[in-house]
Design a protein around this motif. Structure first.
Motif, PDB file in Angstrom:
ATOM      1  N   MET A 145      -8.808  -1.892  -0.154  1.00 45.90           N
ATOM      2  CA  MET A 145      -9.140  -2.213   1.235  1.00 45.90           C
ATOM      3  C   MET A 145     -10.376  -1.441   1.683  1.00 45.90           C
ATOM      4  O   MET A 145     -11.262  -1.982   2.358  1.00 45.90           O
ATOM      5  CB  MET A 145      -7.954  -1.876   2.146  1.00 45.90           C
ATOM      6  N   ASN A 146     -10.432  -0.172   1.305  1.00 50.72           N
ATOM      7  CA  ASN A 146     -11.582   0.652   1.679  1.00 50.72           C
ATOM      8  C   ASN A 146     -12.860   0.126   1.038  1.00 50.72           C
ATOM      9  O   ASN A 146     -13.908   0.026   1.686  1.00 50.72           O
ATOM     10  CB  ASN A 146     -11.322   2.104   1.260  1.00 50.72           C
ATOM     11  N   GLU A 147     -12.765  -0.239  -0.244  1.00 52.98           N
ATOM     12  CA  GLU A 147     -13.934  -0.767  -0.963  1.00 52.98           C
ATOM     13  C   GLU A 147     -14.456  -2.062  -0.340  1.00 52.98           C
ATOM     14  O   GLU A 147     -15.659  -2.307  -0.300  1.00 52.98           O
ATOM     15  CB  GLU A 147     -13.559  -1.018  -2.423  1.00 52.98           C
ATOM     16  N   GLU A 148     -13.540  -2.883   0.148  1.00 51.50           N
ATOM     17  CA  GLU A 148     -13.922  -4.193   0.676  1.00 51.50           C
ATOM     18  C   GLU A 148     -14.257  -4.173   2.166  1.00 51.50           C
ATOM     19  O   GLU A 148     -14.520  -5.218   2.760  1.00 51.50           O
ATOM     20  CB  GLU A 148     -12.794  -5.207   0.418  1.00 51.50           C
ATOM     21  N   GLY A 149     -14.250  -3.006   2.790  1.00 49.97           N
ATOM     22  CA  GLY A 149     -14.651  -2.905   4.192  1.00 49.97           C
ATOM     23  C   GLY A 149     -13.567  -3.235   5.192  1.00 49.97           C
ATOM     24  O   GLY A 149     -13.858  -3.727   6.290  1.00 49.97           O
ATOM     25  N   ALA A 150     -12.318  -2.946   4.847  1.00 53.89           N
ATOM     26  CA  ALA A 150     -11.212  -3.273   5.744  1.00 53.89           C
ATOM     27  C   ALA A 150     -11.071  -2.289   6.901  1.00 53.89           C
ATOM     28  O   ALA A 150     -10.475  -2.631   7.926  1.00 53.89           O
ATOM     29  CB  ALA A 150      -9.900  -3.328   4.968  1.00 53.89           C
ATOM     30  N   PHE A 151     -11.605  -1.076   6.759  1.00 52.40           N
ATOM     31  CA  PHE A 151     -11.445  -0.093   7.822  1.00 52.40           C
ATOM     32  C   PHE A 151     -12.069  -0.563   9.140  1.00 52.40           C
ATOM     33  O   PHE A 151     -11.387  -0.587  10.176  1.00 52.40           O
ATOM     34  CB  PHE A 151     -12.030   1.262   7.406  1.00 52.40           C
ATOM     35  N   PRO A 152     -13.345  -0.948   9.174  1.00 52.12           N
ATOM     36  CA  PRO A 152     -13.904  -1.418  10.445  1.00 52.12           C
ATOM     37  C   PRO A 152     -13.209  -2.666  10.979  1.00 52.12           C
ATOM     38  O   PRO A 152     -13.123  -2.862  12.195  1.00 52.12           O
ATOM     39  CB  PRO A 152     -15.384  -1.681  10.126  1.00 52.12           C
TER      40      PRO A 152
ATOM     41  N   MET B 295       1.790  -2.391  13.566  1.00 49.64           N
ATOM     42  CA  MET B 295       1.616  -2.477  12.117  1.00 49.64           C
ATOM     43  C   MET B 295       0.155  -2.279  11.725  1.00 49.64           C
ATOM     44  O   MET B 295      -0.152  -1.686  10.680  1.00 49.64           O
ATOM     45  CB  MET B 295       2.139  -3.829  11.624  1.00 49.64           C
ATOM     46  N   GLN B 296      -0.763  -2.741  12.558  1.00 49.60           N
ATOM     47  CA  GLN B 296      -2.189  -2.501  12.308  1.00 49.60           C
ATOM     48  C   GLN B 296      -2.492  -1.004  12.342  1.00 49.60           C
ATOM     49  O   GLN B 296      -3.241  -0.488  11.494  1.00 49.60           O
ATOM     50  CB  GLN B 296      -3.032  -3.230  13.354  1.00 49.60           C
ATOM     51  N   LEU B 297      -1.910  -0.306  13.303  1.00 49.84           N
ATOM     52  CA  LEU B 297      -2.091   1.145  13.391  1.00 49.84           C
ATOM     53  C   LEU B 297      -1.530   1.845  12.162  1.00 49.84           C
ATOM     54  O   LEU B 297      -2.143   2.764  11.608  1.00 49.84           O
ATOM     55  CB  LEU B 297      -1.412   1.682  14.652  1.00 49.84           C
ATOM     56  N   GLU B 298      -0.357   1.399  11.710  1.00 52.51           N
ATOM     57  CA  GLU B 298       0.269   2.012  10.542  1.00 52.51           C
ATOM     58  C   GLU B 298      -0.570   1.787   9.286  1.00 52.51           C
ATOM     59  O   GLU B 298      -0.709   2.692   8.454  1.00 52.51           O
ATOM     60  CB  GLU B 298       1.682   1.446  10.355  1.00 52.51           C
ATOM     61  N   LEU B 299      -1.150   0.594   9.155  1.00 49.93           N
ATOM     62  CA  LEU B 299      -1.980   0.305   7.988  1.00 49.93           C
ATOM     63  C   LEU B 299      -3.269   1.126   8.028  1.00 49.93           C
ATOM     64  O   LEU B 299      -3.712   1.651   6.991  1.00 49.93           O
ATOM     65  CB  LEU B 299      -2.297  -1.190   7.935  1.00 49.93           C
ATOM     66  N   LEU B 300      -3.869   1.265   9.194  1.00 48.66           N
ATOM     67  CA  LEU B 300      -5.073   2.093   9.333  1.00 48.66           C
ATOM     68  C   LEU B 300      -4.776   3.538   8.942  1.00 48.66           C
ATOM     69  O   LEU B 300      -5.562   4.193   8.244  1.00 48.66           O
ATOM     70  CB  LEU B 300      -5.597   2.024  10.765  1.00 48.66           C
ATOM     71  N   TYR B 301      -3.623   4.033   9.373  1.00 47.63           N
ATOM     72  CA  TYR B 301      -3.224   5.400   9.038  1.00 47.63           C
ATOM     73  C   TYR B 301      -3.021   5.565   7.535  1.00 47.63           C
ATOM     74  O   TYR B 301      -3.527   6.522   6.930  1.00 47.63           O
ATOM     75  CB  TYR B 301      -1.933   5.744   9.791  1.00 47.63           C
ATOM     76  N   GLU B 302      -2.303   4.643   6.930  1.00 48.11           N
ATOM     77  CA  GLU B 302      -2.007   4.766   5.506  1.00 48.11           C
ATOM     78  C   GLU B 302      -3.276   4.744   4.662  1.00 48.11           C
ATOM     79  O   GLU B 302      -3.421   5.538   3.720  1.00 48.11           O
ATOM     80  CB  GLU B 302      -1.064   3.643   5.055  1.00 48.11           C
ATOM     81  N   MET B 303      -4.226   3.851   4.979  1.00 51.82           N
ATOM     82  CA  MET B 303      -5.425   3.779   4.151  1.00 51.82           C
ATOM     83  C   MET B 303      -6.353   4.953   4.410  1.00 51.82           C
ATOM     84  O   MET B 303      -7.155   5.317   3.543  1.00 51.82           O
ATOM     85  CB  MET B 303      -6.156   2.449   4.356  1.00 51.82           C
TER      86      MET B 303
ATOM     87  N   GLY C 290       0.803  -1.221   0.000  1.00 51.24           N
ATOM     88  CA  GLY C 290       0.000   0.000   0.000  1.00 51.24           C
ATOM     89  C   GLY C 290       0.829   1.260   0.000  1.00 51.24           C
ATOM     90  O   GLY C 290       0.430   2.281  -0.571  1.00 51.24           O
ATOM     91  N   ARG C 291       1.980   1.235   0.642  1.00 53.59           N
ATOM     92  CA  ARG C 291       2.840   2.414   0.658  1.00 53.59           C
ATOM     93  C   ARG C 291       3.393   2.733  -0.723  1.00 53.59           C
ATOM     94  O   ARG C 291       3.746   3.869  -1.011  1.00 53.59           O
ATOM     95  CB  ARG C 291       3.986   2.206   1.657  1.00 53.59           C
ATOM     96  N   GLN C 292       3.463   1.733  -1.583  1.00 58.22           N
ATOM     97  CA  GLN C 292       3.973   1.935  -2.939  1.00 58.22           C
ATOM     98  C   GLN C 292       2.854   2.057  -3.972  1.00 58.22           C
ATOM     99  O   GLN C 292       3.051   2.653  -5.038  1.00 58.22           O
ATOM    100  CB  GLN C 292       4.873   0.761  -3.334  1.00 58.22           C
ATOM    101  N   ASN C 293       1.698   1.508  -3.635  1.00 54.56           N
ATOM    102  CA  ASN C 293       0.591   1.463  -4.596  1.00 54.56           C
ATOM    103  C   ASN C 293      -0.726   1.784  -3.884  1.00 54.56           C
ATOM    104  O   ASN C 293      -1.274   0.945  -3.165  1.00 54.56           O
ATOM    105  CB  ASN C 293       0.496   0.069  -5.239  1.00 54.56           C
ATOM    106  N   GLU C 294      -1.207   2.987  -4.092  1.00 56.99           N
ATOM    107  CA  GLU C 294      -2.426   3.421  -3.403  1.00 56.99           C
ATOM    108  C   GLU C 294      -3.637   2.581  -3.774  1.00 56.99           C
ATOM    109  O   GLU C 294      -4.602   2.501  -3.009  1.00 56.99           O
ATOM    110  CB  GLU C 294      -2.698   4.894  -3.705  1.00 56.99           C
TER     111      GLU C 294
END
Length: 452
Positions: free
Chosen positions: A116-123, A142-150, A106-110
């Motif tokens: 992830m957002n489309e598939e409901g990964a945020f909740p 790492m979960q926090l970092e992924l939540l921040y990036e998305m 995700g850091r290299q490819n938005e």
């Protein structure tokens, strides 16, 4: 039947050789790709702790897959399958590899973060962060970092923001307050960044509900709500965002911090959230950063000025002794100078003039301004600064919308003038990595005068 393969390894090199073989598989069907992905996750999870004992090892595993010919040929499908695994997997060890892959990709490819957002990964990430508190620290971070990036590269869905409970925000603040005093603790900033990006999501929604949403739709900014109610118990957070603003060179993160500061200084219950000494440190940092911004950073300079006004007008800085009044006035006069040797900020645009004029109208800055100008040898400064008219109501409404709307692509660094710190500029100012006392003598931004 679940796809499983047994492996017998004698050393670490065999592990990496076998992993290379797994990700090198030639797969022409989705079924074969699925089998390879299951094999990849089963193999890495099985040897986690034996041959993979560090974050570097987990990252190396992720890049083995990311750089494989298999991934190059089937990117979209593999990404989606990994996202589905995130939504369904319960094993902490397996989740560690899944989240690592999504984070590095995700850091290299938005597009991965958008998927992830489309598939409901945020909740799902919010759930994992809050309910899986006992998972190892590396996974939780790492979960926090992924939540921040998305969350920082796209607008979140209203229904996802509405799922965030007060308890989640309180939990985030509790993590920060419970950490060590070491500001270099790697756990500090992932948590802080999540709170900053959630604040921005709330702020953007408040001023642009988005397509299909009624302008009257209400969504409480729970970051500001919790600081309004429990700010006295969350002082470490405030200290850290000032430190982060002092250190950070990434433009988008500076903007996230400034947006939160703007709301804190324009929301009455949080006017005095910061200790007075912390506010003085912030003034030093803002003076230093405004001086250090290159001529091209006009939009970021505007945002600093939009925050500077409520900082000076609404907080306890309005009470005497007035901290660095002369230095602030001289800085502001430089920012509207159209010549006369003051060329530090280059040509002055109309927005800068408007924002500077608003700052100068702060009551305690305006009082005795002519006497201060005479003392500094610039009798014309007062007349010029106070002579610019600006309806306060217009300035307030413009600032809120403009602060909320200002965005910058992640990863873009704010250029600095610090490489010129050892030579005099045309305006006679010698810049350095420290703040300026009187815009002349160097003084550390954290060398704060005592309170009266």
């Amino acid at each position: 039947m679940e796809f499983e393969v047994s492996y017998t390894l004698e050393n670490e090199q065999q592990f990496w050789d076998e992993l290379d073989d797994i990700v090198s598989a030639h797969c022409e069907t989705h079924e074969l790709i699925d089998n390879t992905l299951r094999s990849y996750l089963h193999f890495t999870t099985n040897y986690k702790g034996e041959y993979i004992q560090t974050e570097y090892g987990i990252a190396r595993c992720s890049y083995k897959l990311l750089e494989s010919a298999l991934f190059a040929a089937h990117k979209d499908y593999i990404r989606r399958q990994i996202v589905y695994s995130l939504l369904q997997e319960d094993s902490a060890d397996t989740l560690h590899f899944i989240i690592a892959f999504l984070l590095y990709d995700g850091r290299q490819n938005e597009i991965t973060l958008e998927m992830m957002n489309e598939e409901g990964a945020f909740p799902r990430l919010v759930e994992l962060i809050q309910e899986r508190k006992d998972d190892e620290t590396g996974l939780h971070r790492m979960q926090l970092e992924l939540l921040y990036e998305m969350s920082r590269i796209q607008r979140l869905r209203l229904e996802d923001l509405m799922l965030i409970e007060d308890e989640f925000i309180i939990y985030m603040f509790d993590i920060i307050e419970g950490l060590s005093d070491d500001v270099n603790d790697p756990y500090h900033y992932p948590v802080i960044r999540v709170l900053l990006v959630l604040n921005e999501q709330y702020m953007v929604f408040a001023h642009d509900p988005g397509p299909g949403q009624s302008p009257t739709t209400q969504l409480t900014n729970k970051v500001i709500k919790m600081l309004s109610l429990y700010g006295s118990a969350c002082k470490t957070f405030g200290e850290n965002i000032i430190l982060l603003l002092n250190r950070e060179s990434e433009t988008s993160l500076q903007l996230l911090i400034l947006k939160l500061l703007y709301l804190l200084f324009t929301t009455p219950p949080t006017y005095e959230y910061f200790y007075t000494n912390d506010l003085r440190v912030l003034v030093d940092v803002m003076i230093r950063n405004l001086l250090d911004l290159p001529l091209s950073a006009t939009a970021l300079r505007h945002t600093y000025l939009r925050v500077l006004y409520p900082l000076l007008a609404n907080t306890q800085l309005q009470q005497p002794p007035h901290y660095k009044r002369d230095e602030l006035l001289r800085l502001l006069s430089m920012m509207t100078s159209d010549g006369g040797g003051m060329t530090h900020f280059g040509a002055v645009d109309e927005t800068t003039k408007r924002l500077v004029a608003r700052c100068v109208k702060v009551k305690w800055l305006a009082e005795d301004i002519e006497a201060a100008a005479v003392a500094s040898g610039n009798e014309t400064v007062a007349k010029k600064l106070l002579g610019v008219e600006l309806p306060v109501a217009m300035a307030s409404s413009l600032s809120v919308v403009e602060v909320a709307a200002h965005k910058e692509k992640p990863g873009v660094q704010t250029p600095s003038r610090r490489e010129d710190s050892m030579r005099e500029g045309k305006d006679g100012l010698r810049l350095s990595t420290t703040a300026k006392d009187g815009l002349g003598a160097e003084k550390s931004p954290f060398e704060v005068e005592g309170e009266a």
